[in-house]
Design a protein around this motif. Structure first.
Motif, PDB file in Angstrom:
ATOM      1  N   LEU A  11      -9.078 -85.156  59.875  1.00  0.00           N
ATOM      2  CA  LEU A  11     -10.011 -85.303  58.760  1.00  0.00           C
ATOM      3  C   LEU A  11      -9.537 -84.429  57.609  1.00  0.00           C
ATOM      4  O   LEU A  11      -8.781 -83.478  57.804  1.00  0.00           O
ATOM      5  CB  LEU A  11     -11.425 -84.886  59.190  1.00  0.00           C
ATOM      6  CG  LEU A  11     -12.042 -85.657  60.361  1.00  0.00           C
ATOM      7  CD1 LEU A  11     -13.325 -84.995  60.831  1.00  0.00           C
ATOM      8  CD2 LEU A  11     -12.306 -87.100  59.956  1.00  0.00           C
ATOM      9  N   CYS A  12     -10.018 -84.718  56.419  1.00  0.00           N
ATOM     10  CA  CYS A  12      -9.583 -83.980  55.233  1.00  0.00           C
ATOM     11  C   CYS A  12     -10.043 -82.519  55.242  1.00  0.00           C
ATOM     12  O   CYS A  12      -9.426 -81.673  54.613  1.00  0.00           O
ATOM     13  CB  CYS A  12     -10.084 -84.677  53.974  1.00  0.00           C
ATOM     14  SG  CYS A  12     -11.871 -84.899  53.936  1.00  0.00           S
ATOM     15  N   CYS A  13     -11.114 -82.227  55.953  1.00  0.00           N
ATOM     16  CA  CYS A  13     -11.621 -80.859  56.051  1.00  0.00           C
ATOM     17  C   CYS A  13     -12.254 -80.700  57.438  1.00  0.00           C
ATOM     18  O   CYS A  13     -12.393 -81.675  58.167  1.00  0.00           O
ATOM     19  CB  CYS A  13     -12.622 -80.578  54.942  1.00  0.00           C
ATOM     20  SG  CYS A  13     -14.132 -81.571  55.030  1.00  0.00           S
ATOM     21  N   PRO A  14     -12.645 -79.506  57.834  1.00  0.00           N
ATOM     22  CA  PRO A  14     -13.174 -79.313  59.189  1.00  0.00           C
ATOM     23  C   PRO A  14     -14.348 -80.219  59.567  1.00  0.00           C
ATOM     24  O   PRO A  14     -14.474 -80.625  60.705  1.00  0.00           O
ATOM     25  CB  PRO A  14     -13.596 -77.846  59.198  1.00  0.00           C
ATOM     26  CG  PRO A  14     -12.718 -77.204  58.194  1.00  0.00           C
ATOM     27  CD  PRO A  14     -12.500 -78.239  57.116  1.00  0.00           C
ATOM     28  N   THR A  15     -15.214 -80.553  58.618  1.00  0.00           N
ATOM     29  CA  THR A  15     -16.367 -81.389  58.946  1.00  0.00           C
ATOM     30  C   THR A  15     -16.132 -82.856  58.641  1.00  0.00           C
ATOM     31  O   THR A  15     -16.824 -83.720  59.166  1.00  0.00           O
ATOM     32  CB  THR A  15     -17.615 -80.940  58.152  1.00  0.00           C
ATOM     33  OG1 THR A  15     -17.342 -81.085  56.760  1.00  0.00           O
ATOM     34  CG2 THR A  15     -18.004 -79.524  58.486  1.00  0.00           C
ATOM     35  N   GLY A  16     -15.193 -83.141  57.741  1.00  0.00           N
ATOM     36  CA  GLY A  16     -14.979 -84.522  57.319  1.00  0.00           C
ATOM     37  C   GLY A  16     -15.972 -84.969  56.273  1.00  0.00           C
ATOM     38  O   GLY A  16     -15.958 -86.100  55.817  1.00  0.00           O
ATOM     39  N   VAL A  17     -16.860 -84.059  55.862  1.00  0.00           N
ATOM     40  CA  VAL A  17     -17.897 -84.395  54.892  1.00  0.00           C
ATOM     41  C   VAL A  17     -17.423 -83.931  53.512  1.00  0.00           C
ATOM     42  O   VAL A  17     -17.829 -82.898  53.002  1.00  0.00           O
ATOM     43  CB  VAL A  17     -19.240 -83.730  55.267  1.00  0.00           C
ATOM     44  CG1 VAL A  17     -20.326 -84.139  54.290  1.00  0.00           C
ATOM     45  CG2 VAL A  17     -19.644 -84.127  56.669  1.00  0.00           C
ATOM     46  N   CYS A  18     -16.500 -84.677  52.945  1.00  0.00           N
ATOM     47  CA  CYS A  18     -15.969 -84.347  51.625  1.00  0.00           C
ATOM     48  C   CYS A  18     -15.371 -85.613  51.017  1.00  0.00           C
ATOM     49  O   CYS A  18     -15.303 -86.648  51.668  1.00  0.00           O
ATOM     50  CB  CYS A  18     -14.923 -83.239  51.712  1.00  0.00           C
ATOM     51  SG  CYS A  18     -13.597 -83.596  52.864  1.00  0.00           S
ATOM     52  N   GLY A  19     -14.937 -85.507  49.800  1.00  0.00           N
ATOM     53  CA  GLY A  19     -14.338 -86.662  49.148  1.00  0.00           C
ATOM     54  C   GLY A  19     -15.365 -87.487  48.397  1.00  0.00           C
ATOM     55  O   GLY A  19     -16.563 -87.204  48.425  1.00  0.00           O
ATOM     56  N   GLY A  40     -27.778 -71.298  68.790  1.00  0.00           N
ATOM     57  CA  GLY A  40     -27.073 -70.556  69.826  1.00  0.00           C
ATOM     58  C   GLY A  40     -26.467 -71.394  70.940  1.00  0.00           C
ATOM     59  O   GLY A  40     -26.020 -70.851  71.953  1.00  0.00           O
ATOM     60  N   PHE A  41     -26.428 -72.717  70.774  1.00  0.00           N
ATOM     61  CA  PHE A  41     -25.845 -73.573  71.803  1.00  0.00           C
ATOM     62  C   PHE A  41     -24.319 -73.562  71.697  1.00  0.00           C
ATOM     63  O   PHE A  41     -23.756 -73.328  70.631  1.00  0.00           O
ATOM     64  CB  PHE A  41     -26.373 -75.005  71.685  1.00  0.00           C
ATOM     65  CG  PHE A  41     -27.822 -75.131  72.058  1.00  0.00           C
ATOM     66  CD1 PHE A  41     -28.220 -75.063  73.387  1.00  0.00           C
ATOM     67  CD2 PHE A  41     -28.790 -75.301  71.087  1.00  0.00           C
ATOM     68  CE1 PHE A  41     -29.556 -75.168  73.741  1.00  0.00           C
ATOM     69  CE2 PHE A  41     -30.128 -75.409  71.429  1.00  0.00           C
ATOM     70  CZ  PHE A  41     -30.513 -75.337  72.753  1.00  0.00           C
ATOM     71  N   ASP A  42     -23.653 -73.815  72.825  1.00  0.00           N
ATOM     72  CA  ASP A  42     -22.198 -73.797  72.906  1.00  0.00           C
ATOM     73  C   ASP A  42     -21.653 -75.176  72.560  1.00  0.00           C
ATOM     74  O   ASP A  42     -21.517 -76.045  73.423  1.00  0.00           O
ATOM     75  CB  ASP A  42     -21.758 -73.373  74.317  1.00  0.00           C
ATOM     76  CG  ASP A  42     -20.271 -73.072  74.409  1.00  0.00           C
ATOM     77  OD1 ASP A  42     -19.568 -73.199  73.383  1.00  0.00           O
ATOM     78  OD2 ASP A  42     -19.825 -72.715  75.507  1.00  0.00           O
ATOM     79  N   ILE A  43     -21.374 -75.391  71.288  1.00  0.00           N
ATOM     80  CA  ILE A  43     -20.823 -76.652  70.810  1.00  0.00           C
ATOM     81  C   ILE A  43     -19.713 -76.319  69.830  1.00  0.00           C
ATOM     82  O   ILE A  43     -19.857 -75.464  68.966  1.00  0.00           O
ATOM     83  CB  ILE A  43     -21.898 -77.564  70.171  1.00  0.00           C
ATOM     84  CG1 ILE A  43     -21.291 -78.922  69.788  1.00  0.00           C
ATOM     85  CG2 ILE A  43     -22.594 -76.889  69.015  1.00  0.00           C
ATOM     86  CD1 ILE A  43     -22.323 -79.997  69.476  1.00  0.00           C
ATOM     87  N   LYS A  44     -18.583 -76.994  69.999  1.00  0.00           N
ATOM     88  CA  LYS A  44     -17.418 -76.781  69.143  1.00  0.00           C
ATOM     89  C   LYS A  44     -16.902 -78.123  68.679  1.00  0.00           C
ATOM     90  O   LYS A  44     -16.998 -79.124  69.384  1.00  0.00           O
ATOM     91  CB  LYS A  44     -16.303 -76.060  69.906  1.00  0.00           C
ATOM     92  CG  LYS A  44     -16.677 -74.714  70.458  1.00  0.00           C
ATOM     93  CD  LYS A  44     -16.683 -73.653  69.397  1.00  0.00           C
ATOM     94  CE  LYS A  44     -16.920 -72.276  69.973  1.00  0.00           C
ATOM     95  NZ  LYS A  44     -18.268 -71.816  69.920  1.00  0.00           N
ATOM     96  N   ARG A  45     -16.324 -78.116  67.503  1.00  0.00           N
ATOM     97  CA  ARG A  45     -15.760 -79.333  66.931  1.00  0.00           C
ATOM     98  C   ARG A  45     -14.347 -79.008  66.467  1.00  0.00           C
ATOM     99  O   ARG A  45     -14.141 -78.032  65.751  1.00  0.00           O
ATOM    100  CB  ARG A  45     -16.636 -79.756  65.756  1.00  0.00           C
ATOM    101  CG  ARG A  45     -16.402 -81.147  65.286  1.00  0.00           C
ATOM    102  CD  ARG A  45     -17.487 -81.555  64.317  1.00  0.00           C
ATOM    103  NE  ARG A  45     -17.078 -82.791  63.670  1.00  0.00           N
ATOM    104  CZ  ARG A  45     -17.559 -83.213  62.530  1.00  0.00           C
ATOM    105  NH1 ARG A  45     -18.470 -82.520  61.909  1.00  0.00           N
ATOM    106  NH2 ARG A  45     -17.120 -84.334  62.016  1.00  0.00           N
ATOM    107  N   TYR A  46     -13.366 -79.814  66.898  1.00  0.00           N
ATOM    108  CA  TYR A  46     -11.970 -79.580  66.569  1.00  0.00           C
ATOM    109  C   TYR A  46     -11.410 -80.758  65.779  1.00  0.00           C
ATOM    110  O   TYR A  46     -11.649 -81.910  66.120  1.00  0.00           O
ATOM    111  CB  TYR A  46     -11.141 -79.380  67.847  1.00  0.00           C
ATOM    112  CG  TYR A  46     -11.685 -78.312  68.754  1.00  0.00           C
ATOM    113  CD1 TYR A  46     -11.603 -76.970  68.407  1.00  0.00           C
ATOM    114  CD2 TYR A  46     -12.296 -78.638  69.967  1.00  0.00           C
ATOM    115  CE1 TYR A  46     -12.112 -75.972  69.251  1.00  0.00           C
ATOM    116  CE2 TYR A  46     -12.800 -77.659  70.810  1.00  0.00           C
ATOM    117  CZ  TYR A  46     -12.708 -76.332  70.446  1.00  0.00           C
ATOM    118  OH  TYR A  46     -13.207 -75.356  71.269  1.00  0.00           O
ATOM    119  N   ASN A  47     -10.653 -80.445  64.737  1.00  0.00           N
ATOM    120  CA  ASN A  47     -10.063 -81.444  63.854  1.00  0.00           C
ATOM    121  C   ASN A  47      -8.567 -81.527  64.156  1.00  0.00           C
ATOM    122  O   ASN A  47      -7.865 -80.515  64.085  1.00  0.00           O
ATOM    123  CB  ASN A  47     -10.313 -81.006  62.410  1.00  0.00           C
ATOM    124  CG  ASN A  47      -9.746 -81.944  61.368  1.00  0.00           C
ATOM    125  OD1 ASN A  47      -8.839 -82.723  61.629  1.00  0.00           O
ATOM    126  ND2 ASN A  47     -10.280 -81.849  60.162  1.00  0.00           N
TER     127      ASN A  47
END
Length: 119
Positions: A11-19, A40-47
């Motif tokens: 994605l163009c940025c870590p969240t993909g919410v751009c452009g 505080g939940f254990d959730i990760k997102r990788y680009n």
């Protein structure tokens, strides 16, 4: 404790919410991840574009990419088990995995607004 890892395509940025045109699905996922992290939940997102090492290190994702290629992304691993390939989790699924209500994933607008009067 539940651990959720979301592996995004490049994605163009870590969240993909751009452009100029933002995908509403990416906006929903970004908001849900932000809300869960804040609680505080254990959730990760990788680009894939920014963190390719995570895709190599995770043997499950590595295998999926070798078998299906990058079109398999996004992919979701929950507690070390592949649960979704080619689509993001719904808010209902996230709520179930973390044992919360789906309504808890909606960002709440502040209710204590200041009432400022100008003379």
């Amino acid at each position: 404790m539940t651990k959720v890892e979301i592996f995004d395509p490049a994605l163009c940025c870590p969240t993909g919410v751009c452009g100029p045109s933002v995908d509403p699905e990416l906006t929903r996922v970004a908001a849900a991840v932000f809300t869960l992290e804040k609680k505080g939940f254990d959730i990760k997102r990788y680009n894939l574009g920014n963190e390719p090492g995570m895709f190599v290190e995770n043997l499950i994702i590595n295998q999926v990419l070798h078998e299906k290629g990058p079109d398999a992304l996004p992919a979701v691993v929950v507690n070390g088990e592949m649960l979704k390939i080619g689509e993001y989790p719904s808010n209902e699924e996230l709520a179930t995995w973390f044992g919360i209500q789906e309504s808890d994933l909606k960002l709440k607008k502040p209710t204590n607004l200041l009432d400022i009067k100008f003379k």
